[in-house]
Design an enzyme around this catalytic site. Structure first.
Site, PDB file in Angstrom:
ATOM      1  N   CYS A   1      10.317   1.031   8.942  1.00 42.04           N
ATOM      2  CA  CYS A   1      10.734   1.772   7.754  1.00 42.04           C
ATOM      3  C   CYS A   1      12.210   2.091   7.849  1.00 42.04           C
ATOM      4  CB  CYS A   1       9.943   3.062   7.639  1.00 42.04           C
ATOM      5  SG  CYS A   1      10.430   4.268   8.867  1.00 42.04           S
TER       6      CYS A   1
ATOM      7  N   ILE B   1       0.839  -1.200   0.000  1.00 37.05           N
ATOM      8  CA  ILE B   1       0.000   0.000   0.000  1.00 37.05           C
ATOM      9  C   ILE B   1       0.877   1.255   0.000  1.00 37.05           C
ATOM     10  CG2 ILE B   1      -1.886   1.203   1.163  1.00 37.05           C
ATOM     11  CD1 ILE B   1      -2.728  -1.576   0.192  1.00 37.05           C
ATOM     12  N   GLY B   2       1.918   1.247   0.818  1.00 36.58           N
ATOM     13  CA  GLY B   2       2.865   2.364   0.786  1.00 36.58           C
ATOM     14  C   GLY B   2       2.460   3.558   1.619  1.00 36.58           C
TER      15      GLY B   2
HETATM   16  C1  LIG Z   1      -3.665  -3.479   3.787  1.00 37.91           C
HETATM   17  C2  LIG Z   1      -2.857  -3.353   5.060  1.00 37.91           C
HETATM   18  C3  LIG Z   1      -2.384  -2.097   5.448  1.00 37.91           C
HETATM   19  C4  LIG Z   1      -1.638  -1.954   6.610  1.00 37.91           C
HETATM   20  N1  LIG Z   1      -1.191  -0.710   6.974  1.00 37.91           N
HETATM   21  C5  LIG Z   1      -0.471  -0.563   8.131  1.00 37.91           C
HETATM   22  C6  LIG Z   1      -0.059   0.723   8.560  1.00 37.91           C
HETATM   23  O1  LIG Z   1      -0.347   1.754   7.942  1.00 37.91           O
HETATM   24  N2  LIG Z   1       0.668   0.796   9.715  1.00 37.91           N
HETATM   25  C7  LIG Z   1       0.972  -0.304  10.470  1.00 37.91           C
HETATM   26  O2  LIG Z   1       1.600  -0.174  11.518  1.00 37.91           O
HETATM   27  N3  LIG Z   1       0.563  -1.532  10.088  1.00 37.91           N
HETATM   28  C8  LIG Z   1      -0.145  -1.686   8.943  1.00 37.91           C
HETATM   29  N4  LIG Z   1      -0.581  -2.947   8.572  1.00 37.91           N
HETATM   30  C9  LIG Z   1      -0.274  -4.111   9.411  1.00 37.91           C
HETATM   31  C10 LIG Z   1      -1.454  -4.499  10.321  1.00 37.91           C
HETATM   32  O3  LIG Z   1      -1.767  -3.472  11.235  1.00 37.91           O
HETATM   33  C11 LIG Z   1      -1.143  -5.779  11.114  1.00 37.91           C
HETATM   34  O4  LIG Z   1       0.002  -5.534  11.904  1.00 37.91           O
HETATM   35  C12 LIG Z   1      -0.851  -6.981  10.222  1.00 37.91           C
HETATM   36  O5  LIG Z   1      -1.680  -6.964   9.086  1.00 37.91           O
HETATM   37  C13 LIG Z   1      -1.018  -8.318  10.935  1.00 37.91           C
HETATM   38  O6  LIG Z   1      -2.333  -8.512  11.420  1.00 37.91           O
HETATM   39  P1  LIG Z   1      -3.494  -9.288  10.583  1.00 37.91           P
HETATM   40  O7  LIG Z   1      -2.905 -10.571  10.088  1.00 37.91           O
HETATM   41  O8  LIG Z   1      -4.606  -9.466  11.557  1.00 37.91           O
HETATM   42  O9  LIG Z   1      -3.867  -8.380   9.456  1.00 37.91           O
HETATM   43  C14 LIG Z   1      -1.338  -3.096   7.401  1.00 37.91           C
HETATM   44  C15 LIG Z   1      -1.828  -4.350   7.013  1.00 37.91           C
HETATM   45  C16 LIG Z   1      -2.585  -4.496   5.861  1.00 37.91           C
HETATM   46  C17 LIG Z   1      -3.093  -5.855   5.485  1.00 37.91           C
END
Ligand SMILES: Cc1cc2nc3c(=O)[nH]c(=O)nc-3n(C[C@H](O)[C@H](O)[C@H](O)COP(=O)(O)O)c2cc1C
Ligand SMILES: Cc1cc2nc3c(=O)[nH]c(=O)nc-3n(C[C@H](O)[C@H](O)[C@H](O)COP(=O)(O)OP(=O)(O)OC[C@H]3O[C@@H](n4cnc5c(N)ncnc54)[C@H](O)[C@@H]3O)c2cc1C
Ligand code: FES
Lengths: 300, 277
Positions: free
Chosen positions: A133, A74-75
């Site tokens: 990062c 996503i970035g």
């Molecule tokens: C589409 C997407 C966007 C994410 N954006 C962020 C973010 O902006 N900042 C962050 O700390 N983690 C981000 N994460 C990580 C999630 O907060 C989480 O740590 C990770 O997906 C593991 O949990 P899950 O398996 O329940 O999704 C993102 C994850 C996904 C799938």
């Protein structure tokens, strides 16, 4: 284990948070209306990670469906600090639960500026540092290295009195050492895991599918890895731990709590079911009624 | 309604819900699936979509995927006395998710979230509806809403695919790539013939990226407003993941909350990375 609790001095009605970047409360309200607020799925809301300057995010395609999960690139698209404070913060303030704001800096100065400004806002109860990062000054991924993480946390610690959560990356050789370094530098809580590095090839061309080549894996595919990291990290630190990674049910959440987490977060499962956070809470309540022994491994 | 006003959006009940499949019929190579959405709104806007998954056998059973729900435009909403509201979906099986959904049996339950996104805005001038292949789905419900006097132009790969044209009341103009039904032509050729320069018309289109790009270019050249229903890969459908963005003149837009219907004027091109599925 599913009733009200205190985390870093903040009262929560339950232990279920959202993973940063996996639930946009503002877009959800456009889609579902105020019904979202009446039945808000989380006990605290974590914002998508913001940076000092606005970011467009990565070129599409940004998604790939993996076995029992997905890969995203996503970035960190976001409006930047100023845009966030002006446009998003007032709306997020209307949520019925405490607000945590996730911040990321590409240098320690940037991180410090973000922490100071965001921490000063009364709408904000907690801050989460996303350290997955690269530091443009050192070239090191902050969260991959204990010393680098320690220096970053130390630098921002003095800038706010609000509780600081440090979100650990699973792409570190020894996440427990990174967690311990964050605790020593003044972190109030840890959250883990962020996504695991992964990639996919376009079956038609054999070239990387995602716009940036690689991304982060999430969902049930990472749950077993996340559970073990949560166990290791929580055994090493005495500050609260927020566990996440593939949680999709109350049973999954209970496992993370048993492994040593104090709270849990639902991420990717919300994509399949927007109200997944509520469901996980309900299922957790049922479990804690039915099961007598829920003392976490950490205590034993 | 002017272009600057917000597009029509019927709010979705919060969370996913179960809907009972009431029919699954073949329409040429496509499946026409009906589901009783007892707890959903009876007035989704044409162009809005739903995220669907089967309640049983979604991943884990037949293989590793599907895991995420899949996006589908509703092609019809029916509000008879005992069927309020029944949603119809038109499916083309192209992978594991559409294969599983295409095999649902009456009585089986589906998870459904929606209606999602924003639909088509009512026209200022004479509406011209353009559909290509499976993209006829949102064009059908728009046609139901605008009435049968509007022009409908449909294009299909083959005569077999053109079987879905029979769902349209009246007599839509149909062309096929192989000439087996109607003329051998692209639907954009029909649009070119239908549309005069400066015509007081609004064009509504849904179809594959190349077709939408053709429509966009023709409408830009003739200075006629067009609304295009686009596709991109989606994980959530409600703005949570930021995965479904398409490049526009206003930067990346999340197709699931700012679309899937976009003003053609906002697009440099309807063919972009991430466009289509
Ligand atoms: C589409 C997407 C966007 C994410 N954006 C962020 C973010 O902006 N900042 C962050 O700390 N983690 C981000 N994460 C990580 C999630 O907060 C989480 O740590 C990770 O997906 C593991 O949990 P899950 O398996 O329940 O999704 C993102 C994850 C996904 C799938
Ligand atoms: C708003 C909207 C409305 C839609 N309306 C309709 C409709 O009315 N009817 C209809 O039939 N379809 C509709 N679609 C398209 C439909 O959502 C897709 O066809 C469906 O998601 C495909 O899923 P699948 O599992 O069958 O195929 P997939 O295997 O997911 O393949 C679909 C495409 O995705 C890519 N792909 C392949 N593997 C992967 C992977 N692992 N991860 C990510 N991408 C991959 C490839 O380009 C492939 O061609 C709509 C899409 C959108 C966004
Ligand atoms: S599909 Fe998740 S933001 Fe659009």
């Amino acid at each position: 284990m599913s009733g009200p609790l205190d985390i870093c001095g903040i009262r929560l009605r339950g232990p279920v948070l959202n993973g940063s970047g996996t639930f946009d409360a503002i877009a959800a309200r456009r889609t579902f209306g105020d019904a979202l607020l009446e039945d808000f799925p989380f006990d605290a809301f974590v914002s998508k990670t913001i940076t000092l300057a606005p970011r467009e995010g990565n070129p599409p395609p940004r998604l790939w469906e993996a076995p029992a999960g997905m890969i995203n690139s996503i970035g960190l698209p976001n409006k930047g600090l100023e845009g966030f404070v002006r446009h998003d913060l007032p709306e997020l303030h209307e949520l019925p639960v405490p607000l945590a704001v996730s911040v990321m800096g590409f240098s320690r100065d940037e991180l410090a500026a973000l922490v100071e400004e965001v921490g000063a806002r009364e709408e904000v109860s907690l801050l989460e540092l996303n350290v997955s990062c690269p530091n443009v000054e050192t070239g090191l991924v902050m969260g991959a290295d204990p010393a680098e993480t320690g220096r970053a946390v130390e630098r921002v610690r003095a800038r706010t009195e609000k509780p600081l959560i440090v979100k650990l990356t699973p792409n570190a050789t020894d996440p427990a050492s990174v967690g311990a370094a964050a605790e020593a530098a003044g972190a109030d809580a840890l959250s883990l895991v962020n996504t695991l590095k992964g990639m996919a090839l376009d079956p038609a061309t054999g070239r990387p599918w995602l716009g940036t080549g690689a991304g982060g894996v999430s969902g049930p595919a990472v749950r077993a890895i996340a559970l073990e990291q949560v166990r290791e990290v929580s055994a090493r630190v005495s500050i609260p731990v927020i566990g996440m990674g593939g949680i999709g049910s109350g049973r999954d959440a209970a496992d993370f709590l048993l492994a040593g987490a104090d709270c849990i977060a639902v991420g990717t499962e919300s994509f399949r079911d927007p109200a997944a956070g509520r469901r996980v809470s309900r299922e957790l309540t049922m479990l804690s009624r039915n099961e007598r022994d829920f003392s976490p491994l950490r205590a034993g | 309604m002017s272009a600057s006003e917000p597009r029509p959006r019927t709010l979705a009940p919060f969370g996913r819900r179960l809907a009972e499949v009431t029919a699954n019929e073949g329409r040429g190579p496509y499946r026409l699936i009906s589901a009783l959405d007892r707890n959903g709104p009876d007035d989704p806007r044409p162009g809005q979509f739903y995220m669907l998954a089967t309640a049983a056998g979604w991943g884990g059973v037949s293989g590793e995927r599907p895991y995420l729900p899949r996006a589908f435009s509703f092609c019809r909403v029916r509000n008879g006395s005992d069927v309020r509201p029944t949603l119809d979906f038109l499916l083309e099986a192209i992978g594991p998710g559409t294969a599983r959904l295409g095999a649902v049996e009456p009585g089986e339950e589906m998870w459904l979230t929606g209606p999602l996104g924003v639909g088509f805005t009512p026209p200022n001038g004479r509406p011209i509806l353009v559909g290509g292949g499976i993209g006829v789905a949102p064009i059908l419900c728009l046609h139901d809403e605008l009435g049968t006097s509007v022009s409908v132009l449909l294009g299909f790969r083959s005569g077999a695919h053109a079987a879905v044209a029979a769902l349209f009341p009246g007599e839509p103009a149909v062309v096929t790539d192989d000439g087996s039904v109607g003329r051998r032509a692209l639907v954009t050729e029909l649009l070119r013939e239908e549309l005069g320069a400066g015509d007081d018309a609004t064009v509504y289109a849904c179809g594959p990226p190349a077709m939408l790009e053709g429509v966009r270019a023709i409408c830009a050249e003739r200075e006629v407003p067009a609304q295009l229903a686009l596709e991109s890969g989606m994980a959530c459908g409600f703005g949570a993941c930021y995965g479904c963005v398409v490049p526009t003149r206003r930067g990346f837009l999340r197709l699931c909350v700012d679309g899937p219907v976009l003003d053609a004027a906002d697009l440099e091109s309807a063919i972009g990375p991430g466009a289509g599925h």
